[in-house]
Write an enzyme that holds these catalytic residues in place. Structure first.
Site, short mmCIF file in Angstrom:
data_model
loop_
_atom_site.label_atom_id
_atom_site.label_comp_id
_atom_site.label_asym_id
_atom_site.label_seq_id
_atom_site.Cartn_x
_atom_site.Cartn_y
_atom_site.Cartn_z
CG HIS A 184 -29.69 26.46 -4.32
ND1 HIS A 184 -30.14 25.12 -4.39
CD2 HIS A 184 -28.37 26.50 -5.21
CE1 HIS A 184 -29.64 24.47 -5.45
NE2 HIS A 184 -28.76 25.46 -5.92
CD GLU A 241 -32.84 25.64 0.21
OE1 GLU A 241 -33.28 26.60 -0.80
OE2 GLU A 241 -32.84 24.49 -0.10
CB CYS A 291 -30.61 20.38 -3.36
SG CYS A 291 -29.51 21.21 -2.82
CB CYS A 297 -29.88 23.25 0.26
SG CYS A 297 -29.63 24.52 -1.06
#
Length: 648
Positions: free
Chosen positions: A317, A319, A377, A442
């Protein structure tokens, strides 16, 4: 005798003059401004008195002149024109700002934002030999003329128009300037537009020129609103916890520009659904902002591709990958100290500085900003777009799961609450036999970074925690829910954090150039760029490795090798916690040290992490799910690697 009731009625001013049976005549004075923003001047003569009116049409100008005449009649009668005492709203055609307010709005660069002086245009209309139009002693006006500058924004300049229209009214004669060429990506066209007010410039981006202009004007309007509120209430609660809009927009812009620049020759990998980046500033100064990392990605490694040698990146992901790129930068900064004869001598151009007693820390004047093109998310994006900032009552279908720890879905998108998971303990053989590999969302990982820092367990041996100063989102920012997701849900339950660890509350902001929703299928690759190298890496998010099958510089194996290189050459941070004390000296057999054992050599970090997990459990939000322990049972295979290649 004048009919006072008729004068104070809500009828049109010209209608009132007709009913009063007053002889009057109109005379057009001049037309000012560019074609898109004309200002008409009209003069009305009643008996021996003359009044002026201005507006964006002759009809408005005549009404303004008649209103000035009626105001003079009431003044002679000792009365005033009626005012609208209703509360201000965003649909009223009333003046929201005055010129004096704009002139008092200092920007972050100490510039002055004000309505331009149009006196030169008046002189040009009348000829160089003619003086500027000024009211004579017998002349009255509904508003001062353009020389000197008007003290009020025209009544048609209201919040009912778009931000771009508002900019046109405030900056007559200086429209938004489009960039010379659009910023082209493979999947869309991104246009850049610059809005300039005096010497201050505001940038806007969008998939069309219209959206880019709207974003630029929105950025300017947000700054003007900040400057209007802040002098009156510097500690206004509405501003507490928010990053300045100008800096937030600058962070988003330089990250998007960096991604566009580095992917302009790579059409295939320029497609993305989520973009993240990390910027470091010095004293929150935009001129000193440096892009440290730019990453994309929305996928996690498939369970069958997990590596027992630390050669696969589990979470791609955007980040999460950006945080690992920041760790690469921190290792490179530590290498500067490890490469000089005395590692305790401060380096001026480094982001780190030595700490008395051993170890290093981020310099106090440095700030770390994380940008994500959309809400992370998990708990941070579980809300309705139409909710108020503080919804009362909460009617969302998932309201009973607010704050719950959530996990990502293997080979898919979206998250599910931890309490709905069958197993909270993952095993290697279970995943290999077909169980879905669970990875924390996240939002939960950002909440973890707000307690234990971004540096991770290994770096905690030589580096104090590095915390986020701000979180900037490109879209889907709901301050109430985002604050809860990253720190609010545990702040009442987390206790006894060992110093120097604490609960960090990052500032929040949303960029004016909002990210549009991308309905296309998310790509299965992740682009990762760090400032230590000129070219980005492209990872296959399913395998966690480069597309040629080689391990990434972001994998655990590479991080472990960097740690072993710097930890041998740098003074260590004291690792004392109650009756637990890590050995001051490193073991002599670092080559045979396991990755998990190296992380346990930082007991203060491990204690802070356990306090975080306990806080989630005490708040009844679920239990943090860890990866199978077999993943960390490996030794460093790159001990003899070239430092230049390792730290690149």
């Amino acid at each position: 005798m004048m009919n006072i009731e008729l004068l104070t009625s809500n009828k049109h001013p010209i209608c009132v003059l007709n009913e009063l049976d007053v002889d009057y005549s109109f005379k057009d004075l001049m037309v000012l401004g560019p074609p898109h923003n004309r200002m008409f001047g009209v003069e009305i003569t009643v008996a021996d008195m003359t009044f002026e009116g201005w507006g964006h049409s002759k009809r408005e100008a005549r009404a303004a002149a008649a209103r000035a005449c009626l105001a003079a009649f009431l003044a002679r009668a000792g009365r005033v024109m009626p005012t609208n005492d209703k509360p201000q709203d965003f649909t009223a055609d009333e003046n929201l700002y005055s010129a004096s307010e704009f002139q008092s709005m200092d920007t972050t660069t100490s510039e002055t934002v004000s309505i331009p002086d149009m006196s030169n245009q008046i002189k040009n209309k009348q000829g160089n030999s003619s003086p500027a139009v000024t009211p004579s002693p017998a002349r009255h006006s509904s508003a001062p003329t353009w020389a000197p500058p008007r003290t009020r924004v025209p009544s048609t300049c209201c919040m009912r128009t778009t931000p771009a229209h508002l900019h046109m009214h405030l900056r007559a004669g200086s429209p938004l300037d489009s960039a010379q060429a659009p910023l082209q990506l493979a999947h869309s066209m991104r246009f850049k537009v610059v809005c300039q007010i005096k010497e201050q410039k505001f940038e806007g981006y969008g998939s069309s020129k219209k959206l880019a202009k709207l974003a630029a004007a929105r950025s300017a309007l947000a700054v003007l609103e900040e400057r209007r509120v802040e002098p009156l209430a510097p500690h206004h609660p509405a501003r507490t916890g928010f990053l300045h809009q100008t800096l937030a927009d600058h962070i988003a812009n330089i990250i998007n520009e960096k991604f566009s620049d580095m992917m302009k020759l790579d059409v295939m990998h320029s497609k993305r659904k989520a973009l993240a980046g990390i910027v470091i500033t010095i004293n929150n100064n935009m001129k000193d902002a440096r892009v440290i990392a730019v990453t994309t990605g929305t996928k996690c490694v498939s369970g069958e591709h997990m590596s027992v040698r630390g050669r696969a990146v589990n979470d791609c992901h955007a980040e999460v990958a950006a945080r690992r790129c920041l760790q690469r930068h921190l290792y490179a900064e530590l290498l500067k100290y490890a490469s000089q004869p005395d590692p305790r001598v401060p380096i001026l151009e480094s982001d780190l500085e030595p700490v008395a007693g051993g170890g290093y820390q981020l310099k106090p004047n440095r700030q770390v900003h994380l940008y994500i093109s959309t809400a992370p998310c998990g708990d941070g994006r579980i809300f309705s777009p139409h909710e108020q900032h503080e919804p009362e009552p909460d009617r969302h279908p998932n309201r009973l799961a607010r704050g719950q720890l959530r996990t990502k879905i293997e080979s898919g998108e979206g998250t599910i609450p931890v309490k709905n998971s069958v197993n909270t303990v993952q095993t290697w053989d279970g995943v290999m036999q077909g169980e879905r590999l669970l990875t924390m969302s996240c939002s939960d990982k950002v909440a973890r970074w707000c307690v234990v820092g971004l540096q991770g367990a290994l770096l905690s041996r030589v580096l104090r925690p590095v915390y986020l100063h701000s979180l900037v989102l490109g879209s889907l920012l709901h301050p109430h829910h985002m604050y809860r997701a990253i720190c609010g849900r545990i702040e009442a339950f987390i206790t006894s954090l060992p110093p120097p660890y604490r609960l960090q509350r990052p500032l929040l902001a949303r960029a004016a150039s909002t990210e549009a929703r991308t309905p296309a299928r998310a790509p299965t690759f992740s682009v990762c760029w760090c400032c230590t190298t000129p070219d980005p890496e492209v990872l296959n998010a399913t395998t966690g490795k480069l597309e040629n099958g080689q391990p990434s510089l972001l994998c655990k194996q590479s991080m472990f090798a960097r740690w072993q290189h710097v930890v041998r050459r740098l003074p260590q941070l004291p690792q004392e916690l109650d009756d637990v004390k890590a050995p001051a000296q490193l073991p002599s057999n670092l080559e045979s040290l396991l990755y998990k054992e190296a992380k346990q050599m930082c007991p203060v970090y491990q204690a802070a992490k356990e306090r975080l997990f306990e806080a989630f459990e005490n708040a009844k939000l679920g239990r943090w799910i860890k990866k199978p322990i077999e993943q960390d049972q490996f030794v460093c295979e790159l001990v003899d690697a070239d430092p230049k290649a390792l730290f690149a």
